[in-house]
Design a protein around this motif. Sequence first.
Motif, short mmCIF file in Angstrom:
data_model
loop_
_atom_site.label_atom_id
_atom_site.label_comp_id
_atom_site.label_asym_id
_atom_site.label_seq_id
_atom_site.Cartn_x
_atom_site.Cartn_y
_atom_site.Cartn_z
N PHE A 350 0.84 -1.19 0.00
CA PHE A 350 0.00 0.00 0.00
C PHE A 350 0.88 1.24 0.00
O PHE A 350 1.94 1.27 0.62
CB PHE A 350 -0.90 0.03 1.25
N ALA A 351 0.40 2.28 -0.66
CA ALA A 351 1.03 3.60 -0.63
C ALA A 351 0.00 4.60 -0.13
O ALA A 351 -1.08 4.73 -0.73
CB ALA A 351 1.53 4.00 -2.02
N ILE A 352 0.33 5.30 0.95
CA ILE A 352 -0.62 6.19 1.63
C ILE A 352 -0.02 7.59 1.74
O ILE A 352 1.14 7.75 2.16
CB ILE A 352 -0.93 5.68 3.06
N ASP A 353 -0.78 8.59 1.38
CA ASP A 353 -0.36 9.98 1.59
C ASP A 353 -0.38 10.25 3.09
O ASP A 353 -1.44 10.15 3.73
CB ASP A 353 -1.32 10.92 0.87
N ILE A 354 0.78 10.59 3.66
CA ILE A 354 0.84 10.68 5.12
C ILE A 354 0.13 11.91 5.68
O ILE A 354 -0.27 11.92 6.85
CB ILE A 354 2.30 10.63 5.64
N ALA A 355 -0.06 12.93 4.87
CA ALA A 355 -0.74 14.12 5.37
C ALA A 355 -2.24 13.90 5.53
O ALA A 355 -2.84 14.32 6.52
CB ALA A 355 -0.47 15.31 4.45
N SER A 356 -2.84 13.22 4.55
CA SER A 356 -4.30 13.09 4.53
C SER A 356 -4.80 11.70 4.87
O SER A 356 -5.97 11.52 5.20
CB SER A 356 -4.81 13.46 3.13
N GLY A 357 -3.93 10.69 4.73
CA GLY A 357 -4.38 9.31 4.88
C GLY A 357 -5.00 8.74 3.63
O GLY A 357 -5.51 7.62 3.63
N ARG A 358 -4.93 9.49 2.54
CA ARG A 358 -5.52 9.01 1.28
C ARG A 358 -4.71 7.85 0.72
O ARG A 358 -3.49 7.92 0.63
CB ARG A 358 -5.57 10.16 0.27
N GLN A 359 -5.40 6.78 0.36
CA GLN A 359 -4.73 5.64 -0.28
C GLN A 359 -4.41 5.99 -1.71
O GLN A 359 -5.29 6.25 -2.52
CB GLN A 359 -5.64 4.41 -0.22
N LEU A 360 -3.12 5.99 -2.03
CA LEU A 360 -2.68 6.39 -3.36
C LEU A 360 -2.62 5.22 -4.33
O LEU A 360 -2.97 5.38 -5.51
CB LEU A 360 -1.31 7.06 -3.27
N ASP A 361 -2.15 4.07 -3.86
CA ASP A 361 -1.94 2.96 -4.78
C ASP A 361 -1.85 1.66 -4.00
O ASP A 361 -1.53 1.65 -2.80
CB ASP A 361 -0.66 3.19 -5.59
N VAL A 362 -2.13 0.56 -4.68
CA VAL A 362 -2.01 -0.78 -4.13
C VAL A 362 -1.32 -1.64 -5.20
O VAL A 362 -1.57 -1.48 -6.39
CB VAL A 362 -3.38 -1.39 -3.77
N PHE A 363 -0.46 -2.54 -4.74
CA PHE A 363 0.31 -3.36 -5.67
C PHE A 363 0.35 -4.78 -5.14
O PHE A 363 0.57 -5.01 -3.95
CB PHE A 363 1.73 -2.80 -5.79
N ALA A 364 0.13 -5.77 -6.03
CA ALA A 364 0.14 -7.17 -5.64
C ALA A 364 1.13 -7.95 -6.49
O ALA A 364 1.28 -7.68 -7.69
CB ALA A 364 -1.25 -7.77 -5.78
N PHE A 365 1.79 -8.92 -5.86
CA PHE A 365 2.69 -9.81 -6.59
C PHE A 365 1.89 -11.01 -7.13
O PHE A 365 0.71 -11.17 -6.85
CB PHE A 365 3.81 -10.28 -5.66
N ASP A 366 2.57 -11.85 -7.90
CA ASP A 366 1.89 -12.94 -8.60
C ASP A 366 1.22 -13.92 -7.64
O ASP A 366 0.14 -14.45 -7.95
CB ASP A 366 2.88 -13.69 -9.50
N ALA A 367 1.87 -14.18 -6.50
CA ALA A 367 1.29 -15.16 -5.58
C ALA A 367 -0.11 -14.76 -5.15
O ALA A 367 -1.02 -15.59 -5.08
CB ALA A 367 2.21 -15.33 -4.36
N ARG A 368 -0.28 -13.48 -4.85
CA ARG A 368 -1.62 -13.03 -4.46
C ARG A 368 -2.58 -13.09 -5.64
O ARG A 368 -3.73 -13.53 -5.50
CB ARG A 368 -1.57 -11.61 -3.90
N LYS A 369 -2.13 -12.64 -6.79
CA LYS A 369 -3.00 -12.64 -7.97
C LYS A 369 -3.48 -14.05 -8.29
O LYS A 369 -4.64 -14.26 -8.68
CB LYS A 369 -2.24 -12.06 -9.16
#
Length: 439
Positions: A350-369
């Motif tokens: 997860f990538a989170i903007d620390i000022a607002s708490g807004r979730q910027l992006d999510v990334f998954a590897f092949d095992a999860r997919k």
Amino acid sequence: MKKTIPLVLLATLVHFFTQTNAANTIRFIKPGNGDTAQVFKAIKWRFQTKGKIFSTPVIANGVVYIGSEDSCLYAIDENNGKLRWKFSTKGKVNSSATVYNNRVFFGSYDGCYYALNAKNGREIWRFQTGGERHIGAKGLWTMKPDSLYMDDPFDFFLSSPAIDSANGHVCFGSSDGNVYALDATRGTIAWKLATGGPIHAAPLLHKGVVYIGSWDFNLYAINAKNGAIQWKFKTNEQPTYHVLEGIQGAPVADDSLIYIGTRDAFFYALNANTGTLVWKFDAESSWVVASANLKDNAVFFSTSDSYSFIAVNKQTGKELYRVKANGYIYNKPAIANKIAYFGDFTGQLFAIDIASGRQLDVFAFDARKNNAQKVLKNNNLDFSYAAEGKDLANYQTSVDAMNRLYTLGSIVSSPVVAGNALYVGSADGNLYAVELQSN
């Protein structure tokens, strides 16, 4: 209503996870339509080991050092992911390494802490502790059979060494209950201090003091030069399920305050000089396992049961916001360019903007997919679902369910950001370098 026992019970398996009623009343910050930005670009490279990776990568002089449950410590080229060297031990390497004066220090479940030449991996010295082991008990959490000794499946780490450069010491804790300070050059004991329980937490060196937590429920402040106790702070003890509690993460410090989370489901701010409580944050029956991180006027930490990344005011402990992941979180967030990065047990970053708490992006590897549809319930971790309806009072059920969850490539390793890449280990056995978008 505040709970008197800070544990979440699912059948008789104490840690396996239903959402608490308190968590359902919390307003989580989630991205809206068109509100996300691409932060994770692509996998730059991956390096495959032969075991799960729970330790955190350490980067020094263009090399990434990381341990694996295949019993090896690896040195990998930061740029291309090629192996520089590896060093084999006789036990799982769940301690993270530290690098100092061209030496790399780490511990293994074979009971030894090692100093290696950082350039070629040759052993300089090894120190034998009284033995390393997982936390556990007969009939753990009242599971069956009650005569069987059971390892705690959530005891992921060994203590990771910290360097006391002022005194030339390398400091760490051991399952034998001791805090050790060794001469970093020779590996001989400078001092040791006995606590009342195993130590799997990493120490913090801050202003001439070693701060370290033990499974005896205490955070210790120890004179770094001579090993004398300056103070200790006892966290909440629940006697019936005492083996559940203790301190797994390293403290963090900011000027005069020490911050630490524990399995008693609280996050604490203590006076660094006296150990007196300044404030504590109620995590509502959810363990706080990993270390926190600090930035500006906030402290950032994560929880297990409520799957939450939480920001609070570092002076008052007042909650600023929290972000919901899809599974429990056992790693320290990395913070770079005003973004916090962390992973969850379902194999997502997860990538989170620390000022607002807004979730910027999510990334998954092949095992999860490849495995999420089979293992997760509505994209979320549900332990009873992973157990496939089997009896949760049986210890083997928990072992089998954990192994199913690991097929997601669970991220327990703490991510590290260097340059335009993020480095993190996974339960799928890979060390990943993930390219980040330039700001």
